[in-house]
Design an enzyme around this catalytic site. Structure first.
Site, PDB file in Angstrom:
ATOM      1  CB  SER A 107      -0.872  -0.003   1.254  1.00 32.05           C
ATOM      2  OG  SER A 107      -1.376   1.282   1.523  1.00 32.05           O
ATOM      3  CE1 TYR A 130      -6.241   4.661  -1.706  1.00 31.01           C
ATOM      4  CE2 TYR A 130      -4.533   4.512  -0.037  1.00 31.01           C
ATOM      5  CZ  TYR A 130      -5.774   4.147  -0.515  1.00 31.01           C
ATOM      6  OH  TYR A 130      -6.549   3.281   0.204  1.00 31.01           O
ATOM      7  CB  THR A 156      -6.780   2.513  -4.765  1.00 32.18           C
ATOM      8  OG1 THR A 156      -6.050   1.309  -4.521  1.00 32.18           O
ATOM      9  CG2 THR A 156      -8.069   2.494  -3.951  1.00 32.18           C
ATOM     10  CE  LYS A 252      -7.921  -2.845  -3.341  1.00 26.59           C
ATOM     11  NZ  LYS A 252      -8.325  -1.752  -2.457  1.00 26.59           N
ATOM     12  CG  HIS A 276     -11.203   0.821   0.197  1.00 26.22           C
ATOM     13  ND1 HIS A 276     -10.508   1.478  -0.786  1.00 26.22           N
ATOM     14  CD2 HIS A 276     -10.382   0.826   1.293  1.00 26.22           C
ATOM     15  CE1 HIS A 276      -9.327   1.871  -0.293  1.00 26.22           C
ATOM     16  NE2 HIS A 276      -9.235   1.477   0.952  1.00 26.22           N
TER      17      HIS A 276
HETATM   18  C1  LIG Z   1      -6.839  -2.345   7.406  1.00 25.52           C
HETATM   19  C2  LIG Z   1      -7.079  -2.120   5.955  1.00 25.52           C
HETATM   20  C3  LIG Z   1      -6.341  -1.153   5.289  1.00 25.52           C
HETATM   21  C4  LIG Z   1      -6.523  -0.965   3.918  1.00 25.52           C
HETATM   22  N1  LIG Z   1      -5.724  -0.066   3.250  1.00 25.52           N
HETATM   23  C5  LIG Z   1      -5.826   0.020   1.903  1.00 25.52           C
HETATM   24  C6  LIG Z   1      -4.918   0.834   1.182  1.00 25.52           C
HETATM   25  O1  LIG Z   1      -4.022   1.433   1.733  1.00 25.52           O
HETATM   26  N2  LIG Z   1      -5.083   0.914  -0.174  1.00 25.52           N
HETATM   27  C7  LIG Z   1      -6.082   0.232  -0.835  1.00 25.52           C
HETATM   28  O2  LIG Z   1      -6.193   0.319  -2.056  1.00 25.52           O
HETATM   29  N3  LIG Z   1      -6.935  -0.549  -0.151  1.00 25.52           N
HETATM   30  C8  LIG Z   1      -6.831  -0.692   1.184  1.00 25.52           C
HETATM   31  N4  LIG Z   1      -7.678  -1.505   1.852  1.00 25.52           N
HETATM   32  C9  LIG Z   1      -8.689  -2.290   1.120  1.00 25.52           C
HETATM   33  C10 LIG Z   1      -8.125  -3.652   0.722  1.00 25.52           C
HETATM   34  O3  LIG Z   1      -7.134  -3.503  -0.273  1.00 25.52           O
HETATM   35  C11 LIG Z   1      -9.223  -4.583   0.181  1.00 25.52           C
HETATM   36  O4  LIG Z   1      -9.956  -3.929  -0.814  1.00 25.52           O
HETATM   37  C12 LIG Z   1     -10.166  -5.069   1.288  1.00 25.52           C
HETATM   38  O5  LIG Z   1      -9.452  -5.328   2.468  1.00 25.52           O
HETATM   39  C13 LIG Z   1     -10.893  -6.329   0.855  1.00 25.52           C
HETATM   40  O6  LIG Z   1     -11.786  -6.755   1.830  1.00 25.52           O
HETATM   41  P1  LIG Z   1     -11.449  -7.865   2.952  1.00 25.52           P
HETATM   42  O7  LIG Z   1     -10.643  -7.170   3.993  1.00 25.52           O
HETATM   43  O8  LIG Z   1     -12.788  -8.259   3.453  1.00 25.52           O
HETATM   44  O9  LIG Z   1     -10.672  -8.980   2.298  1.00 25.52           O
HETATM   45  C14 LIG Z   1      -7.501  -1.726   3.230  1.00 25.52           C
HETATM   46  C15 LIG Z   1      -8.245  -2.672   3.912  1.00 25.52           C
HETATM   47  C16 LIG Z   1      -8.035  -2.888   5.256  1.00 25.52           C
HETATM   48  C17 LIG Z   1      -8.823  -3.960   5.965  1.00 25.52           C
END
Ligand SMILES: Cc1cc2nc3c(=O)[nH]c(=O)nc-3n(C[C@H](O)[C@H](O)[C@H](O)COP(=O)(O)O)c2cc1C
Length: 379
Positions: A107, A130, A156, A252, A276
């Site tokens: 990330s 981002y 994203t 994404k 997300h």
């Molecule tokens: C703690 C956390 C932080 C996240 N940070 C980012 C991020 O920095 N960039 C991003 O594109 N998605 C981020 N996401 C979304 C994840 O990439 C992903 O879309 C999501 O976790 C999928 O759902 P799941 O947790 O149920 O598997 C984050 C998700 C979580 C749980």
């Protein structure tokens, strides 16, 4: 060590070990959490057909993602603050993914920097971008990802503006973690976590070093960061990123067929059907419900992946049945990391692969690539 038989066991262990503010940051969703719940509920509501009388010896769950071999149709999604669940968590998660044979996405909001992870692995990883208001900074991140030999850029699109997670405000989530009256009691109960995270290379956003103004807490830091995401981000900018990057590009955060068509027409290599993980638009439909229309709209022009709510091999198979070529997992591996570090990420991957293998066989399939809507019972 307790016997860990499913992702929920890793979640329970992570909850015991990790400071509440960090565990909740991983676990919770935005606003009423309706979309967070829908991601899980809609996956669970899909019934698989049990088939018998079929030879299911010699099975394979292998596939490709962006033309790269993957041990199973599962990649590690970008997860901000990974390195506050376990010291150097991004390096450990990337290593676990590399050893297992699945892609890892770092990330923008990671604790370890692009360069830290590059130094800690031997195969290329992916970088999630981002786009910030400061396009010079976005361009610099792209150059850093190139220099670190990242083999794909994941852009994203669903966080031009940040949704609110009530619990982060209530917990006073701070980066780097702070000892306050409110958090002291919890942290005292979690000395293992505190000592471990203190030992980490970094405690703040590694990729933003030098860019962050002096800020003592996320109350100010988060305001500063929230102001950095570019709300003007448009399809034109996607073309700009594509040109700057010049390599494999993944978009994404797509839920609507119209947006999927636009993405495919830009010639991107994959799109991720995603809300997300229920952390942005509360009230959006679950990603599994959005998937079939997106697959149809794209018509094979680009790979379609799904994330949101995947906690088991059964869930992976459900997503494949509805047309996803692969899936990404966020929380499932973050819980593993919080529970047991690198070994926990590996355990999460092993659990999902074993479940996928058995489930596929009980549905009468020998190869995951054979999954079609026919393996699901109509609602
Ligand atoms: C703690 C956390 C932080 C996240 N940070 C980012 C991020 O920095 N960039 C991003 O594109 N998605 C981020 N996401 C979304 C994840 O990439 C992903 O879309 C999501 O976790 C999928 O759902 P799941 O947790 O149920 O598997 C984050 C998700 C979580 C749980």
């Amino acid at each position: 060590m307790p016997v860990v038989t499913c992702i929920d066991d890793l979640r329970t262990l992570a909850k015991k070990r990790v400071a509440k503010a960090i565990f909740d940051y991983v676990d919770r969703g935005s606003y009423s959490e309706a979309t967070l719940r829908a991601n899980r509920a809609d996956l669970e509501s899909l019934a698989l057909r049990q088939r018998v009388g079929i030879d299911v010896d010699h099975r394979s769950v292998r596939t490709t993602m962006l033309g790269q071999e993957a041990a199973m149709p599962v990649g590690l999604a970008p997860v901000g603050l990974t390195g506050l669940n376990w010291a150097d968590g991004e390096i450990l998660a990337a290593r676990a993914a590399e050893r297992f044979g699945v892609p890892y996405t770092l990330s923008t909001m990671s604790i370890c920097s692009i360069e830290d992870v590059y130094g800690g692995v031997s195969k290329p990883f992916w970088f999630q971008l981002y786009v910030m208001r400061d396009r010079g900074f976005a361009a610099a991140l792209i150059e850093r990802a190139k220099a670190a030999k990242c083999s794909a850029l994941v852009l994203t699109l669903d966080l031009q503006i940040q949704g609110q997670r009530h619990q982060d405000l209530k917990n006073g989530l701070a980066v780097p973690p702070r000892l306050t009256l409110g958090t002291a009691f919890d942290i005292m109960k979690k000395p293992g976590w505190a000592l471990n995270v203190l030992r980490g290379k970094r405690k703040s956003f590694g990729n933003l070093e030098g860019r962050i103004p002096d800020a003592k807490s996320l109350t100010t830091l988060s305001q500063w960061i929230a102001g950095q995401f570019d709300p003007t981000l448009s399809w034109k900018d996607v073309e700009w990123v594509k040109k700057q990057w010049g390599g494999k590009l993944v978009l994404k955060g797509i839920l609507e067929p119209e947006d999927a068509k636009t993405a495919a027409s830009l010639g991107v290599d994959a799109i991720v059907v995603s809300n997300h993980g229920g952390r942005q638009l509360d009230g959006a439909i679950s990603s599994i419900r959005a998937l079939p229309e997106v697959v149809q709209a794209v018509g094979g022009k680009t790979e379609v992946w799904l994330d949101g709510g995947i906690r088991s091999g059964q869930d992976v198979l459900r997503a494949l049945a509805l047309g996803a070529k692969a899936t990404l997992i966020g929380r499932a591996y973050a819980y593993g990391l919080g529970a047991m570090g690198e070994a926990g990420v590996t355990r999460a991957l092993e659990l999902i692969r074993a479940e996928l293998d058995v489930t596929m066989a009980l549905c009468g399939l020998r190869d995951v690539k054979q999954a079609t809507p026919g393996i699901l019972r109509p609602a």
